[in-house]
Design a protein around this motif. Structure first.
Motif, short mmCIF file in Angstrom:
data_model
loop_
_atom_site.label_atom_id
_atom_site.label_comp_id
_atom_site.label_asym_id
_atom_site.label_seq_id
_atom_site.Cartn_x
_atom_site.Cartn_y
_atom_site.Cartn_z
N PRO A 131 0.95 -1.09 0.00
CA PRO A 131 -0.27 0.25 0.11
C PRO A 131 1.12 1.31 0.26
O PRO A 131 2.15 1.26 0.45
N PHE A 132 0.39 2.35 -0.55
CA PHE A 132 0.42 3.60 -0.42
C PHE A 132 0.86 4.11 1.26
O PHE A 132 0.07 3.53 1.14
N VAL A 133 1.24 4.07 1.98
CA VAL A 133 1.76 4.76 3.25
C VAL A 133 2.00 5.94 3.66
O VAL A 133 0.69 6.62 4.14
N LEU A 146 0.97 0.15 -5.09
CA LEU A 146 3.07 0.44 -4.91
C LEU A 146 3.30 -1.29 -4.83
O LEU A 146 2.39 -2.26 -4.55
N ILE A 147 4.18 -0.86 -5.12
CA ILE A 147 5.10 -2.81 -5.37
C ILE A 147 6.22 -2.92 -4.27
O ILE A 147 6.16 -1.87 -3.55
N PRO A 148 6.52 -4.01 -3.83
CA PRO A 148 7.60 -3.95 -3.03
C PRO A 148 9.47 -3.29 -2.62
O PRO A 148 9.17 -2.49 -2.22
N ASN A 199 -1.28 -5.09 -11.48
CA ASN A 199 -1.33 -5.48 -12.72
C ASN A 199 0.25 -5.82 -13.63
O ASN A 199 0.61 -5.18 -12.98
N SER A 200 0.48 -6.57 -14.22
CA SER A 200 1.20 -6.22 -14.75
C SER A 200 1.52 -5.57 -16.12
O SER A 200 2.77 -4.88 -15.42
N GLY A 201 1.16 -4.28 -16.24
CA GLY A 201 1.43 -3.43 -16.84
C GLY A 201 1.34 -2.56 -15.49
O GLY A 201 2.75 -1.70 -15.77
N THR A 202 0.75 -1.84 -14.76
CA THR A 202 1.64 -1.43 -13.18
C THR A 202 2.88 -1.45 -13.09
O THR A 202 3.60 -0.75 -12.62
#
Length: 164
Positions: free
Chosen positions: A7-9, A132-134, A78-81
């Motif tokens: 998540p966005f924090v 977000l991503i890790p 998704n993969s695009g994100t």
């Protein structure tokens, strides 16, 4: 579609110094990213109600062809994100280019600013609801254009390079 989502924090991506004692610098984690602003929450509720009413007013045969009501028309990841965020980081750069028919995206749509990304996801766009991503939490190098890729000039004349 199995890439982890984080998540966005924070909600403040414009201040030079963050006051971590101020609750206003944090995102409302009890709500999805798409409804951080109350006007957006109302928008998605109204859309769902409209689609629900439309669906209920269909015949059984028509319902089989219709999509049931929904709040969001896109997914938070998704993969695009993932490729959108990792475009500066090989081998994801090549994967992005394959995904985009061998070219980088329009410079204004290229990931270039955390403030813009949060603004679009949290209140300015009803179609952009990405999280977000890790890598945002452990690998800041992905924000730097260390390979010197030419992402072009935005309409304002600023070259897309490192993420601000």
């Amino acid at each position: 579609m199995q890439y982890p989502v984080m998540p966005f924090v924070l909600s403040d991506y414009t201040s030079q110094i963050l006051d971590l004692e101020n609750p206003g610098v944090f995102r409302k984690l009890e709500k999805p990213i798409s409804v951080q602003d109350s006007s957006r929450e109302q928008h998605f509720q109204e859309r769902y109600k409209f689609l629900e009413d439309d669906y209920k007013n269909c015949s059984e045969d028509e319902r089989e062809l219709k999509t049931p009501p929904f709040h969001y028309g896109s997914h938070y990841s998704n993969s695009g994100t993932v490729l959108h965020f990792l475009v500066r980081l090989p081998p994801f750069t090549q994967m992005f280019l394959e995904y985009q028919d061998s070219s980088f995206d329009i410079p204004d749509r290229t990931f270039h600013s955390m403030a813009t990304t949060y603004r679009l996801s949290s209140f300015a766009s009803t179609t952009d609801v990405k999280e977000l991503i890790p890598e945002f939490f452990f690998f800041p190098e992905f924000l730097c254009n260390l390979e010197g890729f030419d992402f072009g000039l935005r309409q304002c004349g600023v070259r897309v390079n490192h993420v601000t």
